[in-house]
Design a protein around this motif. Structure first.
Motif, mmCIF file in Angstrom:
data_model
loop_
_atom_site.group_PDB
_atom_site.id
_atom_site.type_symbol
_atom_site.label_atom_id
_atom_site.label_comp_id
_atom_site.label_asym_id
_atom_site.label_seq_id
_atom_site.Cartn_x
_atom_site.Cartn_y
_atom_site.Cartn_z
ATOM 1 N N VAL A 1 0.915 -1.254 0.233
ATOM 2 C CA VAL A 1 0.458 0.196 0.373
ATOM 3 C C VAL A 1 1.374 1.468 0.114
ATOM 4 O O VAL A 1 1.813 1.569 0.737
ATOM 5 N N ASP A 2 0.372 2.337 -0.558
ATOM 6 C CA ASP A 2 1.001 3.302 -0.673
ATOM 7 C C ASP A 2 0.865 4.316 0.547
ATOM 8 O O ASP A 2 0.270 4.747 0.653
ATOM 9 N N SER A 3 2.227 5.092 1.230
ATOM 10 C CA SER A 3 1.506 5.734 2.467
ATOM 11 C C SER A 3 3.489 6.239 2.721
ATOM 12 O O SER A 3 4.118 5.740 1.971
ATOM 13 N N PRO A 4 3.286 6.610 2.953
ATOM 14 C CA PRO A 4 4.803 7.761 4.103
ATOM 15 C C PRO A 4 4.796 6.805 4.507
ATOM 16 O O PRO A 4 6.485 7.088 4.413
ATOM 17 N N SER B 1 13.580 4.559 -2.790
ATOM 18 C CA SER B 1 14.789 6.033 -3.482
ATOM 19 C C SER B 1 12.855 6.617 -3.949
ATOM 20 O O SER B 1 12.263 6.693 -4.306
ATOM 21 N N ALA B 2 14.170 7.692 -3.853
ATOM 22 C CA ALA B 2 13.256 9.100 -4.513
ATOM 23 C C ALA B 2 12.150 8.382 -5.463
ATOM 24 O O ALA B 2 11.597 9.627 -5.964
ATOM 25 N N ASP B 3 12.403 8.070 -6.789
ATOM 26 C CA ASP B 3 12.171 7.474 -8.581
ATOM 27 C C ASP B 3 11.307 6.071 -7.946
ATOM 28 O O ASP B 3 11.383 5.567 -9.320
ATOM 29 N N PHE B 4 11.328 5.398 -7.185
ATOM 30 C CA PHE B 4 10.738 4.564 -7.142
ATOM 31 C C PHE B 4 8.813 4.228 -7.943
ATOM 32 O O PHE B 4 8.837 5.834 -7.675
ATOM 33 N N ASP B 5 8.775 3.309 -8.297
ATOM 34 C CA ASP B 5 7.394 3.463 -9.035
ATOM 35 C C ASP B 5 6.257 2.977 -7.433
ATOM 36 O O ASP B 5 6.839 1.691 -8.357
ATOM 37 N N TYR B 6 4.963 3.797 -7.460
ATOM 38 C CA TYR B 6 4.298 2.864 -7.281
ATOM 39 C C TYR B 6 3.546 2.945 -7.756
ATOM 40 O O TYR B 6 2.058 2.799 -7.128
ATOM 41 N N SER B 7 2.772 2.837 -9.280
ATOM 42 C CA SER B 7 2.034 2.032 -10.077
ATOM 43 C C SER B 7 1.241 1.313 -9.739
ATOM 44 O O SER B 7 -0.176 1.192 -9.813
#
Length: 253
Positions: A182-185, A192-198
């Protein structure tokens, strides 16, 4: 003249972000007075609809007092979504004692303190609902996740044990867990800053289940552990174990 409809009240522990926030927003959107207990104030859209109480399980006395003072006398719905996992996945022998103890403080002890504080208020609702946010790691364990696996399994067992001590006419227990990451803080802090959360789920995926549980008080799902997918569809874990989110090890020491 008909009597005014009683105000419905909900409590979400760990509801400022992540799955807990998805549940809190869903309940608040239904007009339920929703109290959130967390370290940080709920921000962003909908945050102003939530009644915030500062709570930090690393300070046990502060946390217990916040729950005692902040939980209303009658609660219709409660959700425990507070969670702690280490900043990185590490072998058991490399996990610091501070991280190990923090996982127990939040994932287990915090749950027990919340149950003690909330159960009397839930019984007054007759029945009240207690929703615990579980994890696939309960069923899959996995390398480099020893503390998380141990504490989430303990939390699962605690819920199942307490539910057997409790009259279901007064309090209904349901567990829910995501089918994937799950995308969460908290997750973003580990990527990493460029991670793909799609490919990740959104906390809002839990909104349909939260609304259903508010409508039914969880009665049709009493005792169930429900796996929620990215589309907001759920099914009992008994129908199929969730996919493990553990990463295979390249070697063993």
């Amino acid at each position: 003249m008909s009597a005014a409809r009683p105000v419905r009240r909900a409590v979400v522990v760990g509801g400022s972000t992540g799955i807990g926030r998805g549940v809190a927003d869903a309940w608040a959107a239904l007009g339920i007075e929703t109290h959130v207990f967390s370290r940080s104030r709920p921000a962003g859209d909908g945050g102003d609809r939530l009644v915030w109480h500062h709570l930090d399980f690393r300070d046990p006395e502060q946390a217990k007092e916040a729950l005692r003072a902040g939980i209303p006398e009658q609660v219709d719905l409660a959700c425990y979504s507070a969670v702690y996992f280490t900043a990185t996945r590490e072998p058991f022998t490399q996990v610091s004692e501070a991280d190990w103890l923090d996982q127990f403080a939040i994932n287990v002890h915090g749950l027990s303190w919340t149950l003690r504080a909330a159960l009397p208020a839930l019984r007054e609702a007759g029945p009240g609902l207690f929703l615990h946010i579980s994890s696939e790691v309960v069923y899959n364990a996995g390398p480099n996740r020893s503390g998380y696996a141990a504490t989430k399994a303990a939390a699962d067992s605690l819920i199942r044990s307490v539910s057997q001590e409790t009259d279901p006419a007064r309090t209904v227990f349901v567990q829910a867990l995501p089918s994937g990451m799950v995308d969460s803080p908290g997750i973003r802090a580990r990527r990493s800053a460029d991670f793909d959360y799609s490919g990740y789920m959104s906390p809002a995926s839990f909104a349909p289940l939260a609304a259903e549980l508010a409508r039914t008080r969880g009665v049709p799902y009493a005792g169930d552990a429900l796996v929620v997918d990215g589309e907001g569809v759920w099914s009992p874990v008994a129908d199929g174990l969730p996919v493990s989110q553990s990463r295979p090890l390249a070697g063993r020491s």
